[in-house]
Design an enzyme around this catalytic site. Structure first.
Site, PDB file in Angstrom:
ATOM      1  N   TRP A   1      -5.233 -20.620   1.864  1.00 50.65           N
ATOM      2  CA  TRP A   1      -4.407 -19.729   1.045  1.00 50.65           C
ATOM      3  C   TRP A   1      -2.987 -19.952   1.543  1.00 50.65           C
ATOM      4  O   TRP A   1      -2.648 -19.591   2.660  1.00 50.65           O
ATOM      5  CB  TRP A   1      -4.839 -18.283   1.263  1.00 50.65           C
ATOM      6  CG  TRP A   1      -4.142 -17.315   0.371  1.00 50.65           C
ATOM      7  CD1 TRP A   1      -4.465 -17.005  -0.927  1.00 50.65           C
ATOM      8  CD2 TRP A   1      -3.006 -16.497   0.682  1.00 50.65           C
ATOM      9  NE1 TRP A   1      -3.599 -16.070  -1.416  1.00 50.65           N
ATOM     10  CE2 TRP A   1      -2.698 -15.737  -0.470  1.00 50.65           C
ATOM     11  CE3 TRP A   1      -2.213 -16.352   1.820  1.00 50.65           C
ATOM     12  CZ2 TRP A   1      -1.634 -14.845  -0.502  1.00 50.65           C
ATOM     13  CZ3 TRP A   1      -1.153 -15.461   1.783  1.00 50.65           C
ATOM     14  CH2 TRP A   1      -0.877 -14.715   0.629  1.00 50.65           C
TER      15      TRP A   1
ATOM     16  N   HIS B   1       8.815  12.784 -16.828  1.00 48.87           N
ATOM     17  CA  HIS B   1      10.025  12.447 -16.059  1.00 48.87           C
ATOM     18  C   HIS B   1      10.370  10.962 -16.174  1.00 48.87           C
ATOM     19  O   HIS B   1      11.130  10.436 -15.379  1.00 48.87           O
ATOM     20  CB  HIS B   1       9.844  12.837 -14.589  1.00 48.87           C
ATOM     21  CG  HIS B   1       9.638  14.302 -14.417  1.00 48.87           C
ATOM     22  ND1 HIS B   1      10.662  15.216 -14.537  1.00 48.87           N
ATOM     23  CD2 HIS B   1       8.525  15.027 -14.177  1.00 48.87           C
ATOM     24  CE1 HIS B   1      10.176  16.441 -14.363  1.00 48.87           C
ATOM     25  NE2 HIS B   1       8.886  16.347 -14.148  1.00 48.87           N
TER      26      HIS B   1
ATOM     27  N   GLU C   1      -5.104  -6.525 -10.767  1.00 52.83           N
ATOM     28  CA  GLU C   1      -5.594  -7.596  -9.892  1.00 52.83           C
ATOM     29  C   GLU C   1      -6.454  -8.607 -10.621  1.00 52.83           C
ATOM     30  O   GLU C   1      -6.318  -9.800 -10.411  1.00 52.83           O
ATOM     31  CB  GLU C   1      -6.492  -7.000  -8.791  1.00 52.83           C
ATOM     32  CG  GLU C   1      -5.787  -6.391  -7.643  1.00 52.83           C
ATOM     33  CD  GLU C   1      -6.794  -6.027  -6.556  1.00 52.83           C
ATOM     34  OE1 GLU C   1      -6.701  -6.603  -5.472  1.00 52.83           O
ATOM     35  OE2 GLU C   1      -7.666  -5.177  -6.798  1.00 52.83           O
TER      36      GLU C   1
ATOM     37  N   ARG D   1     -11.394 -16.174   0.956  1.00 49.92           N
ATOM     38  CA  ARG D   1     -10.240 -15.958   1.833  1.00 49.92           C
ATOM     39  C   ARG D   1      -9.030 -16.790   1.418  1.00 49.92           C
ATOM     40  O   ARG D   1      -7.927 -16.613   1.944  1.00 49.92           O
ATOM     41  CB  ARG D   1     -10.603 -16.311   3.278  1.00 49.92           C
ATOM     42  CG  ARG D   1     -11.711 -15.453   3.847  1.00 49.92           C
ATOM     43  CD  ARG D   1     -12.065 -15.923   5.217  1.00 49.92           C
ATOM     44  NE  ARG D   1     -10.987 -15.693   6.162  1.00 49.92           N
ATOM     45  CZ  ARG D   1     -10.819 -14.582   6.860  1.00 49.92           C
ATOM     46  NH1 ARG D   1     -11.682 -13.602   6.738  1.00 49.92           N
ATOM     47  NH2 ARG D   1      -9.821 -14.446   7.682  1.00 49.92           N
TER      48      ARG D   1
ATOM     49  N   GLU E   1      -5.646   3.533  -8.136  1.00 50.76           N
ATOM     50  CA  GLU E   1      -6.680   2.530  -7.871  1.00 50.76           C
ATOM     51  C   GLU E   1      -7.156   1.878  -9.177  1.00 50.76           C
ATOM     52  O   GLU E   1      -7.356   0.664  -9.240  1.00 50.76           O
ATOM     53  CB  GLU E   1      -7.851   3.184  -7.103  1.00 50.76           C
ATOM     54  CG  GLU E   1      -9.099   2.351  -6.937  1.00 50.76           C
ATOM     55  CD  GLU E   1      -8.905   1.061  -6.145  1.00 50.76           C
ATOM     56  OE1 GLU E   1      -7.802   0.813  -5.629  1.00 50.76           O
ATOM     57  OE2 GLU E   1      -9.875   0.292  -6.063  1.00 50.76           O
TER      58      GLU E   1
ATOM     59  N   LYS F   1      -6.881  -2.098  -9.915  1.00 52.52           N
ATOM     60  CA  LYS F   1      -8.042  -2.928 -10.251  1.00 52.52           C
ATOM     61  C   LYS F   1      -7.740  -3.761 -11.494  1.00 52.52           C
ATOM     62  O   LYS F   1      -8.017  -4.948 -11.540  1.00 52.52           O
ATOM     63  CB  LYS F   1      -9.301  -2.090 -10.520  1.00 52.52           C
ATOM     64  CG  LYS F   1     -10.018  -1.492  -9.340  1.00 52.52           C
ATOM     65  CD  LYS F   1     -10.720  -2.456  -8.434  1.00 52.52           C
ATOM     66  CE  LYS F   1      -9.815  -2.994  -7.379  1.00 52.52           C
ATOM     67  NZ  LYS F   1      -9.686  -2.335  -6.143  1.00 52.52           N
TER      68      LYS F   1
ATOM     69  N   LYS G   1      -8.688 -12.211  -0.105  1.00 49.73           N
ATOM     70  CA  LYS G   1      -9.451 -11.028   0.255  1.00 49.73           C
ATOM     71  C   LYS G   1      -8.830 -10.274   1.413  1.00 49.73           C
ATOM     72  O   LYS G   1      -8.776  -9.060   1.442  1.00 49.73           O
ATOM     73  CB  LYS G   1     -10.890 -11.451   0.602  1.00 49.73           C
ATOM     74  CG  LYS G   1     -11.800 -10.308   0.979  1.00 49.73           C
ATOM     75  CD  LYS G   1     -12.084  -9.432  -0.221  1.00 49.73           C
ATOM     76  CE  LYS G   1     -12.902  -8.214   0.112  1.00 49.73           C
ATOM     77  NZ  LYS G   1     -12.780  -7.198  -0.940  1.00 49.73           N
TER      78      LYS G   1
ATOM     79  N   ASN H   1      -6.123 -20.688  10.833  1.00 52.86           N
ATOM     80  CA  ASN H   1      -5.915 -19.502  10.005  1.00 52.86           C
ATOM     81  C   ASN H   1      -4.933 -18.621  10.761  1.00 52.86           C
ATOM     82  O   ASN H   1      -5.154 -18.305  11.927  1.00 52.86           O
ATOM     83  CB  ASN H   1      -7.253 -18.772   9.799  1.00 52.86           C
ATOM     84  CG  ASN H   1      -7.051 -17.392   9.186  1.00 52.86           C
ATOM     85  OD1 ASN H   1      -6.103 -17.183   8.420  1.00 52.86           O
ATOM     86  ND2 ASN H   1      -7.918 -16.463   9.522  1.00 52.86           N
ATOM     87  N   GLY H   2      -3.844 -18.230  10.089  1.00 51.55           N
ATOM     88  CA  GLY H   2      -2.837 -17.390  10.744  1.00 51.55           C
ATOM     89  C   GLY H   2      -1.451 -17.922  10.428  1.00 51.55           C
ATOM     90  O   GLY H   2      -1.281 -18.735   9.515  1.00 51.55           O
TER      91      GLY H   2
ATOM     92  N   CYS I   1      -6.986 -17.745   4.718  1.00 55.38           N
ATOM     93  CA  CYS I   1      -7.643 -19.014   5.001  1.00 55.38           C
ATOM     94  C   CYS I   1      -8.968 -18.748   5.698  1.00 55.38           C
ATOM     95  O   CYS I   1      -9.133 -17.751   6.398  1.00 55.38           O
ATOM     96  CB  CYS I   1      -6.832 -19.940   5.895  1.00 55.38           C
ATOM     97  SG  CYS I   1      -5.203 -20.309   5.268  1.00 55.38           S
TER      98      CYS I   1
HETATM   99  C1  AGP Z   1      -7.960  -4.290  -3.237  1.00 56.36           C
HETATM  100  O1  AGP Z   1      -8.654  -4.563  -4.392  1.00 56.36           O
HETATM  101  C2  AGP Z   1      -7.131  -5.343  -2.707  1.00 56.36           C
HETATM  102  N1  AGP Z   1      -7.665  -6.613  -2.803  1.00 56.36           N
HETATM  103  C3  AGP Z   1      -6.218  -5.030  -1.548  1.00 56.36           C
HETATM  104  O2  AGP Z   1      -5.297  -4.087  -2.025  1.00 56.36           O
HETATM  105  C4  AGP Z   1      -6.823  -4.523  -0.229  1.00 56.36           C
HETATM  106  O3  AGP Z   1      -7.367  -3.244  -0.387  1.00 56.36           O
HETATM  107  C5  AGP Z   1      -5.735  -4.525   0.856  1.00 56.36           C
HETATM  108  O4  AGP Z   1      -5.280  -5.830   1.037  1.00 56.36           O
HETATM  109  C6  AGP Z   1      -6.191  -3.932   2.160  1.00 56.36           C
HETATM  110  O5  AGP Z   1      -7.248  -4.649   2.704  1.00 56.36           O
HETATM  111  P1  AGP Z   1      -8.112  -4.069   3.907  1.00 56.36           P
HETATM  112  O6  AGP Z   1      -8.814  -2.858   3.399  1.00 56.36           O
HETATM  113  O7  AGP Z   1      -9.048  -5.180   4.263  1.00 56.36           O
HETATM  114  O8  AGP Z   1      -7.158  -3.744   5.002  1.00 56.36           O
END
Ligand code: AGP
Length: 609
Positions: free
Chosen positions: A74, A505, A489, A27, A482, A486, A604, A98-99, A2
């Site tokens: 969010w 395996h 996501e 966010r 990674e 990507k 994010k 937020n929280g 949020c």
């Molecule tokens: C990466 O593309 C993600 N959106 C997510 O995995 C992110 O890296 C993770 O939430 C950690 O975030 P931070 O680096 O802000 O701690």
């Protein structure tokens, strides 16, 4: 998650709130709302959906007023809906949050027994009712807020206004970010810096358990024990354009293309190549203590976790110190064994990831020295650390981490080399050689970016596939993870990253003509073995897309598509292998028509468990 925003001053607050929310939308974006003092009353407008829906809702309205708060959500407690959208109101108290309030159910039951009626399923609404409850006894918002906060367990960043005190705005925070922007007789509140950069660069970071009260053109910050806090403002160097798309179709693409600059910024000023020296005073670790480190723990989440996996190779190779890597979400629930001779390194772009922050507190509590690698200045993780190595990626707005990741890798090279130098674990000539190659990496990244079209062509060939495998070995295995993350996501395609040697395996059973396999082929001791993996995939009619740093005929004749990256030292490959994978995921997502910068279900910064 949020995003929250607030304004008090002499200007119209609505456009400021909406503009700030646009910058905070990454966010969370399942609903949004604002509350503005208008003609002595608080007008609330909120709706389910993206910010543009809120904008349409208020388009024709006169919501003039110079005090207001806003929120982009969010969902955590309660589905995305208008009722659950913030601001929440009880009596005359209006709150954005937020929280997560962990004890909200207990509080809700208590408040309902006392006659409070709830309209939403959120934890936040409890806060407005709780403040209202104290106001009934106190008749004054400030002390009512203070009393209410004492009842809350969990995390919060709050902006609060109260109908009976129209010239006042209150903010509070605990474990969720909140900054105060200082203008000319005006104040801004926001969850992060880009939201207010177009108005001011002078910022005060509100501390945990502090409350800020804005009224009569003044700001007063008080601690939990009611002592006034005097905090010097900081000047933020980011300019607003850095937070804009800069002509690119998406923030993600802009951020991918910023990498030559962001990697340079992260390295620059910290290394003296010809001398083989690295300057990292910000770590606050005396040299004698570095030599006492017997084990390194690296903890992070998501993409930052994959950076930690690369870090393990670097520290073990350069410093000969054993490294253990863990996920923030797992670490604190397994009673980890940590000694005083351990160094714990936490990696986080946002510096606000709840699991990483909690793990940091756990490690610190057990006596470990704590370092962090963060992108956001004065973030919670940075502030809790004994020392922070900031990546200089600048604001990353796209939900998918790109430049944050490669700058984390750049920071890890510097940190591992620094420790190797300070503890005399590496021959100075070797250090100079690595630094010499490291400073060439931004140019090599630019070279790869110049070939974006090639990647786009490959993406066009495969974008309809429903599954992908990504294979890598050694230090490039985390890059396969990674690459798969990507793609998942932003394109919602099922993708798995695997160490190439593990294929037989299990995952090999998945291979058929509908399973493209992206293989990271690097020169070095496992080169032949990876080529055998390629053969195994081809024998089962799988398509192979190779990202390789050698144009050897061996590969070209065996694979379906190949993308060549420049040659460098094997240990420096991860940054270079990452770039084509980012572009590949990006173009596939664009071709599939997904929301690249704000993919579904993601936010994010994951500031809740
Ligand atoms: C990466 O593309 C993600 N959106 C997510 O995995 C992110 O890296 C993770 O939430 C950690 O975030 P931070 O680096 O802000 O701690």
């Amino acid at each position: 998650m949020c995003g929250i925003i607030g304004y008090i001053g002499k200007r119209q607050s609505t456009p400021i709130l909406i503009e700030g929310l646009k910058r905070l939308e990454y966010r969370g974006y399942d609903s949004a709302g604002i509350a503005v003092f208008h003609n002595g009353e608080i007008e609330i407008r909120r709706c389910k959906g993206k910010l543009r829906d809120l904008e349409s809702l208020i388009k024709e309205e006169d919501l003039s007023g110079s005090v207001g708060i806003g929120h982009t959500r969010w969902a955590t407690h309660g589905k995305p809906s208008e009722e659950n959208a913030h601001p929440h109101k009880a009596g005359g108290v209006v709150v954005v949050h937020n929280g997560i309030i962990e004890n909200y159910l207990d509080l809700k039951v208590m408040l309902m027994k006392e006659g409070h009626t709830f309209k939403s399923e959120t934890d936040t609404e409890v806060i407005s009712h709780l403040i209202e409850r104290f106001i009934e006894k106190e008749d004054e918002i400030e002390s009512a807020v203070r009393k209410a906060l004492k009842e809350l367990r969990g995390s919060y960043a709050l902006a609060i206004i109260y109908e009976k005190e129209p010239g006042k705005l209150i903010a509070a925070r605990k474990e969720s970010p909140l900054i105060i922007g200082l203008g000319e007789e005006e104040f801004f509140l926001a969850s992060d810096i880009p939201a207010i950069l177009s108005h001011t660069r002078r910022v005060v970071f509100l501390g945990d358990n502090e409350i800020a009260v804005f009224s009569d053109k003044k700001m007063k910050i008080v601690s939990q024990d009611e002592k006034e806090v005097i905090r010097e403002p900081k000047d933020i160097q980011w300019n607003p354009v850095m937070a804009e798309k800069g002509g690119y179709k998406h923030f993600m693409l802009k951020e991918i293309f910023e990498q030559p600059r962001s990697i340079t910024d992260t390295i620059r000023g910290r290394i003296f190549q010809s001398e083989g020296k690295i300057f990292l005073d910000e770590l606050n670790i005396p040299q004698k203590d570095l030599s006492k480190i017997k084990r390194i723990m690296m903890i992070a989440c998501g993409t930052s976790f994959y950076a930690s996996l690369v870090g393990k190779f670097l520290f073990e190779e350069f410093c000969r110190i054993p490294v253990e890597v863990d996920l923030g979400s797992e670490f604190r629930y397994r009673d980890p064994i940590i000694g005083k001779d351990n160094l714990s390194i936490f990696i986080s772009q946002s510096g606000e990831t709840a699991d990483t922050l909690a793990a940091l507190k756990e490690a610190k509590g057990k006596g470990s020295r704590v370092l962090s690698i963060c992108n956001v200045l004065e973030s919670s993780i940075a502030r809790e650390s004994d020392g922070t190595l900031y990546t200089h990626a600048g604001p990353e707005i796209g939900v998918a981490s790109t430049k944050a990741f490669t700058t984390q890798l750049a920071a890890l090279y510097i940190l591992a080399l620094y420790m190797a130098v300070e503890t005399s674990k590496m021959n100075p000539q070797k250090v100079r050689n690595i630094l010499e190659e490291l400073i060439k990496i931004p140019h090599m990244v630019a070279e790869i970016l110049n070939q974006e079209e090639k990647i786009e062509r490959i993406a066009k060939k495969y974008f309809k596939s429903q599954n992908f495998l990504f294979l890598g070995r050694g230090i490039n295995y985390p890059i396969a993870l990674e690459g798969a993350l990507k793609l998942k996501e932003i394109s919602y395609i099922h993708a798995e990253g695997y160490p190439a040697g593990e294929m037989k395996h299990g995952p090999i059973a998945l291979i058929d003509n509908e399973m493209p396999v992206v293989v990271l082929v690097s020169e070095g001791i496992t080169y032949e073995k990876v080529l055998s993996n390629v053969e195994e995939v081809k024998a089962r009619r799988g398509a192979v897309i190779a990202i390789a740093n050698t144009s050897h005929k061996d590969i070209e004749k065996r694979v379906d598509d190949i993308f060549l990256i420049p040659r460098t030292l094997p240990l420096l490959n991860p940054i270079l292998f990452t770039i084509p994978l980012q572009l590949f995921a990006y173009h596939i997502a664009v071709l599939r028509g997904t929301d690249v910068d704000q993919p579904r279900n993601l936010a994010k910064s994951v500031t809740v468990e």
